[in-house]
Design an enzyme around this catalytic site. Structure first.
Site, PDB file in Angstrom:
ATOM      1  N   HIS A 210       0.831  -1.207   0.000  1.00 22.20           N
ATOM      2  CA  HIS A 210       0.000   0.000   0.000  1.00 22.20           C
ATOM      3  C   HIS A 210       0.871   1.265   0.000  1.00 22.20           C
ATOM      4  CE1 HIS A 210      -3.647   2.345   1.220  1.00 22.20           C
ATOM      5  NE2 HIS A 210      -2.718   3.151   1.708  1.00 22.20           N
ATOM      6  N   GLU A 211       1.794   1.314   0.945  1.00 18.67           N
ATOM      7  CA  GLU A 211       2.631   2.520   1.057  1.00 18.67           C
ATOM      8  C   GLU A 211       3.525   2.686  -0.171  1.00 18.67           C
ATOM      9  OE1 GLU A 211       1.845   4.682   3.140  1.00 18.67           O
ATOM     10  OE2 GLU A 211       0.547   3.406   4.365  1.00 18.67           O
TER      11      GLU A 211
ATOM     12  N   HIS B  18       1.750   4.479  -2.817  1.00 18.78           N
ATOM     13  CA  HIS B  18       1.858   5.939  -2.625  1.00 18.78           C
ATOM     14  C   HIS B  18       3.238   6.425  -3.069  1.00 18.78           C
ATOM     15  CE1 HIS B  18      -1.867   6.701  -0.507  1.00 18.78           C
ATOM     16  NE2 HIS B  18      -1.617   5.816   0.433  1.00 18.78           N
TER      17      HIS B  18
ATOM     18  N   GLU C 221      -4.789   7.698  -2.902  1.00 21.07           N
ATOM     19  CA  GLU C 221      -5.292   6.449  -2.343  1.00 21.07           C
ATOM     20  C   GLU C 221      -5.691   5.481  -3.465  1.00 21.07           C
ATOM     21  OE1 GLU C 221      -4.690   6.101   0.648  1.00 21.07           O
ATOM     22  OE2 GLU C 221      -5.784   4.289   1.238  1.00 21.07           O
TER      23      GLU C 221
HETATM   24 ZN    ZN Z   1      -2.980   5.197   1.912  1.00 27.57          ZN
END
Ligand code: ZN
Length: 500
Positions: A265-266, A269, A295
């Site tokens: 997830h990170e 980003h 997101e």
């Molecule tokens: Zn996030």
């Protein structure tokens, strides 16, 4: 280019330097800072933010902007110049509304409330956090009034994260999601099917897990020459500039997936920040477009890729190499089922893909009531637990697994939570568009996930902050934010998994 343009870029560059330095301090606060360093950190952050704010709202800046807007009014909408002027104007008008006192107070409150929240969470005692939260809310109300709004003060705060969305639009999208997502979860629960999660709930030694996180970053193409991975209580990503992007994760010894999905997830980003056109460095365009778009990137990697069968097919050999004992006798079918278990849970960041948005609806409703004063801070823990009972059928037994789990409100981020669900919606719209390209599907079958990064970079990342959420949805997918693709995706996937 005119002298004025050079002056504007030079000023914006200096402000960007100050903001980047604040990001370094903020990163330190959540990673390596000893608990006793908090007070001095609060002063440092407040000083830097005050300097940046004052430089930004100066009359010279206002005059430069006005002159250059007139001089460059014929520049194409997607040109560097028009993008800079548009984004700067938006931020300038917002910042101009806020007094130096309020900016300083907000910065101080943020640091102190964060410390109180961390302690309260550790001791699972909301009363430790309560006075700081009340103070923060008072400041956020002042901020909303200063920023002005038409319908509700929440609009003003939401606009800080999503310039072209308001509360009513978000509420409508969430209602549309609820209509199909809640029955799906009810049907899954009623199916009575139990998923065997034992393959992912064994002991996975820390050293092996760390090695795995680095392999994941390599698979995704995260550039370690211009980034790092560290540990934090609450995983996050921050950018000091396009050339220095910091990821954090949190590993748990008996849970393979919590750390793994946090890292993916990170890194989603992080890839966004690293993928911005290098010529935008030290300008207001040197960040992701909005939180929802950000997101959408992390969710695309975490869910659409990270929770797909295809991805796990390619991950299994790596897992067998790092954890031969734990993976003995585990096949792809068991693994795919285990990582996609749907189970109402207390903690948002550990929520499965199907129930995740419900955690957001709860926060969206509560924070509107907090801002308008309809809900008193003292009543928040009960209200929180009531909503969990009504949405997810479970009631937290303590504050740590309830109202204290998330960092956001402690740092004054009201209006932020909805962007997670909006990102979910957009992630599937983008994914559906991307997969229409034959090259992408072919490469994915071969386990080449870097093609996804290339496509996203070309179509989204490179533009940095040039466009808003709705503009990106329209440009990339041909329509505004729409819940249909997301709902079709989760229904198809989970009906198959749960035999509905
Ligand atoms: Zn996030």
């Amino acid at each position: 280019m005119s002298e004025k343009w050079q002056q504007l870029l030079s000023r914006l560059g200096e402000i960007h330097d100050l903001e980047g330095s604040c990001a370094v301090l903020g990163w330190d606060q959540q990673t390596y800072m000893p608990p006793g360093g908090n007070q001095v950190k609060a002063s440092q952050l407040a000083t830097l933010l005050k300097l940046a704010h004052n430089m930004f709202v100066s009359d010279e800046m206002g005059e430069l902007l006005e002159d250059l807007e007139a001089e460059m009014k014929d520049m194409p909408y997607d040109s560097f110049e028009a993008g800079i002027l548009r984004v700067t104007r938006r931020a300038y008008d917002q910042a101009k509304c806020l007094s130096e006192d309020l900016v300083t107070e907000l910065a101080k409150a943020r640091t102190l409330a964060f410390a109180a929240w961390a302690k309260a969470k550790q001791e699972s005692d909301f009363s430790i956090f309560r006075p700081q939260l009340e103070h923060t809310l008072e400041l956020k109300r002042q901020q909303a009034e200063a920023l002005t709004y038409t319908d509700t003060p929440y609009d003003a705060l939401l606009r800080l994260y999503e310039p072209d969305l308001n509360t009513a639009q978000v509420a409508l999208l969430f209602t549309q999601l609820r209509e199909r997502q809640v029955p799906l979860i009810t049907a899954i629960a009623a199916s009575g099917k139990k998923v065997d999660t034992s393959p992912i709930r064994q002991h996975f030694p820390d050293a092996g897990q760390w090695k795995l996180q680095l392999r994941l970053l390599e698979l995704m193409g995260f550039n370690m020459e211009h980034g790092r991975l560290d540990r934090a209580e609450h995983p996050f990503t921050t950018s000091f500039g396009i050339q220095d992007v910091r990821l954090t994760t949190h590993l748990y010894p008996t849970d393979l997936c919590s750390g793994l999905f946090s890292t993916i997830h990170e890194a989603g980003h992080g890839l966004y920040e690293q993928g911005i056109d290098p010529k935008y460095e030290r300008t207001p365009l040197a960040n992701g477009a909005t939180l929802s778009v950000h997101e959408s990137q992390s969710r695309l990697w975490e869910n659409l890729i990270g929770r797909s069968r295809l991805f796990w097919q390619h991950l299994m050999p790596i897992l067998r190499e790092i954890f031969p004992q734990q993976m003995a006798g585990v096949n792809i079918d068991r693994m795919y089922q285990a990582v996609n278990e749907v189970k109402p849970s207390f903690i948002r960041v550990d929520a499965d893909e199907a129930t995740y948005n419900l955690h957001i609806f709860i926060r969206f409703e509560l924070e509107q009531d907090l801002i308008t004063g309809k809900l008193a801070v003292a009543d928040l823990p009960e209200a929180w637990n009531d909503k969990y009972e009504s949405y997810l059928g479970i009631r937290p037994s303590n504050d740590a697994e309830g109202v204290l789990q998330d960092v956001h409100w402690s740092t004054g981020m009201f209006g932020y939570f909805p962007t997670y669900a909006l990102g979910n919606i957009l992630s599937v719209q983008i994914w559906d568009t991307m997969k229409q390209e034959p090259d992408i599907s072919a490469a994915l079958l071969k386990g080449d996930f870097k093609v996804v990064r290339y496509w996203l970079r070309k179509n989204i990342h490179a533009y940095g902050r040039m466009f808003t959420t709705q503009e990106i949805a329209q440009r990339v997918t041909g329509r505004p934010l729409t819940v249909g693709p997301y709902l079709d995706y989760i229904e198809t996937k989970y009906k198959e998994l749960y035999g509905l």
